[in-house]
Design an enzyme around this catalytic site. Sequence first.
Site, short mmCIF file in Angstrom:
data_model
loop_
_atom_site.label_atom_id
_atom_site.label_comp_id
_atom_site.label_asym_id
_atom_site.label_seq_id
_atom_site.Cartn_x
_atom_site.Cartn_y
_atom_site.Cartn_z
N GLY A 218 33.97 38.03 35.64
CA GLY A 218 34.43 39.21 34.93
C GLY A 218 35.87 39.52 35.31
CB SER A 219 37.73 42.69 35.13
OG SER A 219 37.45 42.89 33.76
CB VAL A 220 37.24 40.00 40.31
CG1 VAL A 220 36.59 41.32 40.71
CG2 VAL A 220 36.20 38.95 40.01
CG PHE A 221 39.41 34.74 36.35
CD1 PHE A 221 39.27 33.72 37.29
CD2 PHE A 221 40.17 34.49 35.21
CE1 PHE A 221 39.89 32.49 37.10
CE2 PHE A 221 40.78 33.25 35.01
CZ PHE A 221 40.63 32.25 35.96
CE LYS A 222 40.35 41.97 32.47
NZ LYS A 222 39.92 43.33 32.11
#
Length: 489
Positions: A218-222
């Site tokens: 999810g958004s931790v990959f951002k």
Amino acid sequence: MNPPIRRLAVVAAILFCSLLISSTSIMFFQAKALGDRSDNRRSVLASYDRERGQILLGGTPIARSVATDDELRWERTYPSGRLYSHVTGYYSFTYGAGGGIEGAEDELLSGRSDKLFYRRISDLVSGRQPAGASVELTIRPEVQQAAEKALGDQRGAVVALDPRTGAILAMVSHPTYDPAALSSHRFSAVTDAWKSLNADRSKPLVNRSIGGDLYPPGSVFKLVTTAAALSSGQYDVTSRIPAPAQLKLPLSSVPLTNWQNGSCTGSDQITLQKALETSCNSAFGGIGIQLGGDALADQAAKFGFGDELRVPMRVTPSKVPTGMDKAQSAQAAIGQYDVRVTPLQVAMVSAAIANKGVVMRPHLIASVRGDNLSVLDETKPEQLSKAVTSEVADQVAQMMRGVVEDGTGSNARIPGVEVGGKTGTAQQGNDKAPHAWFTAIAPLTASADQPQVAVAVVVEDGGSAGRETGGNKVAAPIAKEVMEAVIRK
């Protein structure tokens, strides 16, 4: 000599040579492999003739052998077994060594390792009873306990690293189990415990922090996408990026939407800084299309994705697919599509950002010690790669601070300490509740020599919040407790 006798002599000579070659092969080339087989009862019994080395934290054993009066002279015990089960693993007469340090460093603990050759010679000459080596771990008990307590009865994992060295400060995976149930000399009970653990659908034997079924981040990959954007030279922190309420994806009829169910800030444009603070999907999806999937995969590889690591247990490599089209690249940029990670890998990303862009090789063993606890070997910090420049790392770290102070990560705030973080809510599909993520680094104050901890938390299926979950709601408070345990030492 007549022909029949000559032929018989040749056959006898061939059989004799075959026997000689076979016995030589077994004695000199196959002996170790045969001796190490888990079903070799003689070798297993022999291993119980000597005291197995301890697994230590600050000199205190979390796995040790105690003398018995039965056929097996030593029994493995695990003080605080459930707290450290995925770190220690188990040592079982019936099922062998596995699941953690017990399996990964079996030769050292049993005393069979070639690294202990000279000590074995010394034992033989001096007449000392041979024993296995002990291993001192990098885990800090207070940090491990904080992670265990904060995760509670939720399924998931917590990993904490020292960004400066790669030392693993905490490694917790839930559900857990009691290794003593497998090391007992009550063999029928051991068999029952083994069957029960393997039949359990929640997979308590799996160390979720480094393996098992990998998670969508999810958004931790951002954080990876942000690093790729800044490193490309096409973006800076103040760059204004299109951020529509819905991003139309090429070759797809399904648009990319924001978790806010509309615009991220009430405007169709947003700065890169604000995009990370608000975790704006449409903005990062557009960056993914602009940079392309290969750029995301290349940046992820610099953080350690795809590497074959051992800590010393094997770590399942995290992955970003290659050859993605534009729609897939947009999805990958927000940590969806086929991006898959371990919590350790997510912690490594944050640790590299905290460490001026340098990825340190993660490790769990601080030193190897003899039976008198003298140091035989020590682990030296080792650089694994350079993920980004120090300038880019500093920029991302400050953007992460904005996430905690002004964005989606408010529940990770620690009074008097500047914290950087990133939330994530990873969709699974199949009508399941999403996983809740949070990763963080601390402290970020100017007076701090360098951040002391990088942490990653994943809570499966929304944890106690179910479908109402979110990284800030469920995972950030856990990360806060772990960081406080490191900083408030």
